[in-house]
Write an enzyme that holds these catalytic residues in place. Structure first.
Site, PDB file in Angstrom:
ATOM      1  CG  ASP A  55      45.733  34.535  33.310  1.00 53.30           C
ATOM      2  OD1 ASP A  55      46.740  34.976  32.736  1.00 53.30           O
ATOM      3  OD2 ASP A  55      44.850  33.870  32.731  1.00 53.30           O
ATOM      4  CG  MET A  56      45.513  40.356  32.442  1.00 49.25           C
ATOM      5  SD  MET A  56      46.451  41.689  31.656  1.00 49.25           S
ATOM      6  CE  MET A  56      45.199  42.422  30.588  1.00 49.25           C
ATOM      7  N   GLY A  98      50.950  36.807  31.336  1.00 51.75           N
ATOM      8  CA  GLY A  98      52.001  36.524  30.377  1.00 51.75           C
ATOM      9  C   GLY A  98      52.257  37.687  29.446  1.00 51.75           C
ATOM     10  CG  ASP A 106      43.177  30.460  31.512  1.00 52.89           C
ATOM     11  OD1 ASP A 106      44.018  31.313  31.864  1.00 52.89           O
ATOM     12  OD2 ASP A 106      42.958  30.180  30.327  1.00 52.89           O
ATOM     13  CE  LYS A 118      50.806  34.516  34.593  1.00 58.86           C
ATOM     14  NZ  LYS A 118      49.393  34.407  34.160  1.00 58.86           N
TER      15      LYS A 118
END
Length: 243
Positions: free
Chosen positions: A9-10, A44, A194, A171
């Site tokens: 995830d970013m 996302g 997260d 995801k």
């Protein structure tokens, strides 16, 4: 561990609060790549919002964008796409604005920030709708109303927002497709995140990692809780399980 792919995830995970990748995270990702491990941004965000980070890390396989709504190669070849019906997007926009909740819309050709909308929803192909508010009662009302529609997938990327994709999009499902393309299994994946839009990939991965700053539900679902995104948590998880 025989980890062959790292799914990251970013926002709140790979990126710090300034929206940048720390030197420690960058170096340990480079070491994983040198070892022959694939690194996939699973976010996302839409393609153009995450692609510069993939370029800067010299990633060489796939990108999972819009919570799994799209899968791209790093050469910008589209592998898979899932769309929302325009009338659903119109309905959800009306619902959110009726409750005075902020919206953003992601189509295949544009991003509609700040409660903007097109003149005609049917003129576009829709990937995701998001809304945010610090009034949790309003968010709860939206979740309640949308729960009656069985073609929608509801999640979040922050406790103060809701993100809506087509049913079945996640995801995790996107990463399963990536694994098929690469000839590996989900048991060979380390996934770190997260928020609720990360929970399915964390549960499905061989090693599911929650950030130290993750929502409590994510920590409970994970195999391991690393440091926060301000403390090089991604790099420390890579060092522990991959290198």
């Amino acid at each position: 561990m025989n980890i062959k792919l790292i799914a990251l995830d970013m926002d709140g995970t790979l990126l710090n609060m300034e929206g940048t990748i720390s030197d420690v995270n960058r170096e340990l990702i480079a070491q994983a790549l040198d070892k022959g491990v694939y690194v996939v941004l699973s976010t996302g965000r839409w393609l153009e919002s995450c692609y510069p980070y993939a370029e800067s890390l010299k990633l060489d396989s796939y990108l999972v964008t819009c919570n799994g709504g799209e899968i791209w190669t790093v050469d910008k070849k589209l592998i898979e796409r899932h769309l929302l019906a325009p009338d659903r997007v119109n309905m959800m926009w009306d619902l959110c604005r009726g409750l005075d909740v902020n919206t953003w819309l992601v189509s295949t050709d544009n991003i509609w920030y700040g409660n903007r909308r097109p003149d005609n929803f049917s003129d576009h192909e829709w990937l995701k709708l998001g809304c945010d508010s610090h009034d949790t009662e309003k968010l709860d009302e939206i979740v309640k109303e949308l729960s009656y529609y069985d073609d929608l997938e509801l999640t979040n990327s922050l406790p103060t927002n809701i993100e809506i994709n087509p049913k079945g999009v996640s995801k995790a499902s996107a990463l399963e497709r990536v694994c098929e393309e690469l000839g590996i299994t989900m048991q060979q994946v380390l996934a770190a995140g997260d928020s609720l839009n990360d929970i399915k990939m964390i549960q499905a991965a061989g090693v599911g990692v929650a950030m130290g700053n993750a929502q409590d539900a994510i920590k409970q679902a994970a195999d391991y809780v690393t440091e926060t995104n301000e403390q090089d948590g991604v790099g420390k998880a890579i060092e522990k399980f991959v290198l």
